[in-house]
Scaffold this motif. Structure first.
Motif, PDB file in Angstrom:
ATOM      1  N   SER A  95       0.838  -1.209   0.000  1.00 28.29           N
ATOM      2  CA  SER A  95       0.000   0.000   0.000  1.00 28.29           C
ATOM      3  C   SER A  95       0.867   1.250   0.000  1.00 28.29           C
ATOM      4  CB  SER A  95      -0.912   0.018   1.241  1.00 28.29           C
ATOM      5  OG  SER A  95      -1.779  -1.077   1.253  1.00 28.29           O
ATOM      6  N   SER A  98       2.280   2.505  -3.479  1.00 25.71           N
ATOM      7  CA  SER A  98       1.323   2.658  -4.592  1.00 25.71           C
ATOM      8  C   SER A  98       1.832   3.679  -5.605  1.00 25.71           C
ATOM      9  CB  SER A  98      -0.033   3.138  -4.065  1.00 25.71           C
ATOM     10  OG  SER A  98      -0.589   2.224  -3.169  1.00 25.71           O
ATOM     11  N   LEU A 106      -4.237   0.421  -5.629  1.00 28.09           N
ATOM     12  CA  LEU A 106      -4.427   0.553  -4.186  1.00 28.09           C
ATOM     13  C   LEU A 106      -5.671  -0.200  -3.731  1.00 28.09           C
ATOM     14  CD1 LEU A 106      -3.447   1.723  -1.534  1.00 28.09           C
ATOM     15  CD2 LEU A 106      -4.672   3.848  -2.048  1.00 28.09           C
TER      16      LEU A 106
END
Length: 456
Positions: A95, A98, A106
């Motif tokens: 995450s 991203s 995401l």
């Protein structure tokens, strides 16, 4: 794992419930990260994308809870918690890296992360209830809720401390730091024993006896081991080919509907709308930028932690149904009253809705928030406990997913007071469900609950 070495019961209960920290951190972290992500990726006019990014974890958790619950009946609660912590660490780091404007990336990474969050929400209550003695089960299972809200508060504090960084760096660090508690969980659970009920079910009687010796007075070990063995034998003979269809068979249906219903109502009551979106709620109420409202999540987090500690104090003093009825009633009124007052008071201070939300959070924190997971952990019979806990967890996450996805869309098209009034009605329907469908389980052993059906 060295089964000869004595493991302190406090260590077992602490790390047995530590998965709640991960669960809570990821519920809370997007609250602070979202205003920065919105600005960085220019998502101000796209409520659908905001809803999907926020709720993607819950979507993954729907499947994570069911899969982990089923697999834990085969592989064990402990092993599945270890696997979940690794998925959580990897998902958090993915995450954080991203690509810019990578909304689809995401969303999919957060769905992957949700598998671990859902697994933790199913596994921790089952593990804690199976390790806890009956007279302390409410309190010890409630430690899971203290861990969840502590994780939320930790994420709010991290968000607040990082808010001065450049926006493109701030939200990435907020999301990526979730890997730290995941690694701590993995290292702690490596030293945990497996649940004695799982060990008995898999004919590892000596190991089960040893684990019980860690967490029970020595004179209670033989008696409890015999009860677990008797129950396991009965269930094995009656249920050799256990499947998801068994959950709705006549002898299990009553308890499954009760446990799954409580799990679903907890989310459809709208609590996570507050936890995910409180800065945006305050922004809509006051007109101030959401990124300057990051103290409000901390206030909510403190209320949640204090409430969870109150629950630990009262958990085994009051009946489960009494606390759920009290909480649901006050929560419902806290959501409905702002809409009613807004009709009669034309120039009502818009911050009144935030005050009522704080009252809601206070009562939620020591009733529905912890007791949902206590009931999920204790109400299901051994033969289906893993599967049923997983299904209950999945229904909980379906509610969480829909609330996270639809709330920004609803508030974009309706007054906030009206949206919360809808949640208030659902809270009151939850009280009706508790009074009519949920048996009282306080003070009964898991085997007694199973034998009696308690109110069936």
């Amino acid at each position: 794992m060295d089964t000869e070495k004595k493991i302190p019961s406090g260590f077992i209960y602490f790390f047995g419930s530590f998965g709640g920290i991960l669960f809570g951190y990821d519920i809370g972290v997007m609250t602070g990260a979202l205003p920065f992500l919105q600005h960085d990726w220019n998502l101000y006019n796209d409520a659908g994308v905001i809803g999907w990014i926020t709720s993607a974890v819950m979507f993954g958790a729907i499947f994570g809870g069911a899969l982990a619950g089923n697999l834990s009946d085969k592989l064990g609660r402990r092993k599945m918690i270890l696997i979940s912590s690794l998925i959580f660490a990897v998902g958090s780091l993915l995450s954080a890296i991203s690509p810019h404007d990578g909304q689809i990336y995401l969303i999919f990474v957060r769905i992957f992360l949700g598998l671990a969050v859902g697994a933790a929400s199913a596994l921790v209550p089952a593990y804690m209830s199976e390790m806890s003695p009956a007279h302390l089960r409410g309190r010890l299972s409630g430690i899971n809720q203290t861990m969840i809200v502590s994780g939320m508060l930790l994420s709010y504090i991290v968000d607040y401390l990082l808010k001065g960084l450049p926006e493109q760096l701030a939200w990435r660090l907020m999301l990526g730091l979730a890997a730290v508690p995941a690694i701590i969980l993995y290292l702690g659970v490596l030293k945990l024993p497996e649940s004695p009920r799982f060990l008995v079910k898999n004919n590892r009687i000596d190991q089960a006896k040893q684990v019980l010796s860690y967490i029970r007075p020595i004179d209670e070990v033989e008696g409890e081991l015999k009860d677990i063995q008797n129950t396991a034998v009965q269930e094995e003979s009656a249920n050799k080919n256990s499947s998801f269809k068994e959950l709705l068979s006549g002898r299990f249906r009553y308890l499954v509907i009760a446990g799954v219903g409580v799990a679903a109502f907890q989310q459809f009551q709208g609590a996570n709308a507050i936890f995910y979106y409180i800065p945006l709620i305050v922004e809509k109420a006051t007109g101030k930028a959401a990124s300057s409202a990051l103290m409000w999540p901390i206030i909510q987090g403190i209320i949640l932690v204090v409430g969870s500690l109150v629950f630990l104090w009262i958990a085994d003093k009051f009946k489960r149904r009494t606390l759920l009825t009290l909480g649901g009633t006050v929560m419902g009124l806290s959501f409905i009253l702002p809409a009613v007052l807004n009709i009669f008071i034309k120039d009502m201070d818009p911050m009144m809705i935030v005050i009522f939300l704080c009252i809601y959070v206070a009562f939620y924190s020591f009733t529905w928030a912890p007791l949902t997971w206590v009931i999920i952990g204790e109400i299901f019979p051994l033969a289906i406990r893993g599967k049923a806990s997983g299904v209950a967890s999945s229904f909980n996450w379906i509610g969480s997913f829909l609330v996270g996805l639809l709330f920004p869309i609803m508030t974009a098209n309706m007054p906030q007071e009206a949206v919360f009034a809808i949640f208030g009605i659902i809270c009151l329907l939850g009280v009706v469900f508790i009074r009519t469908r949920v048996p009282e389980t306080k003070g009964h052993t898991l085997e007694e609950i199973e034998k009696q059906g308690l109110g069936k």
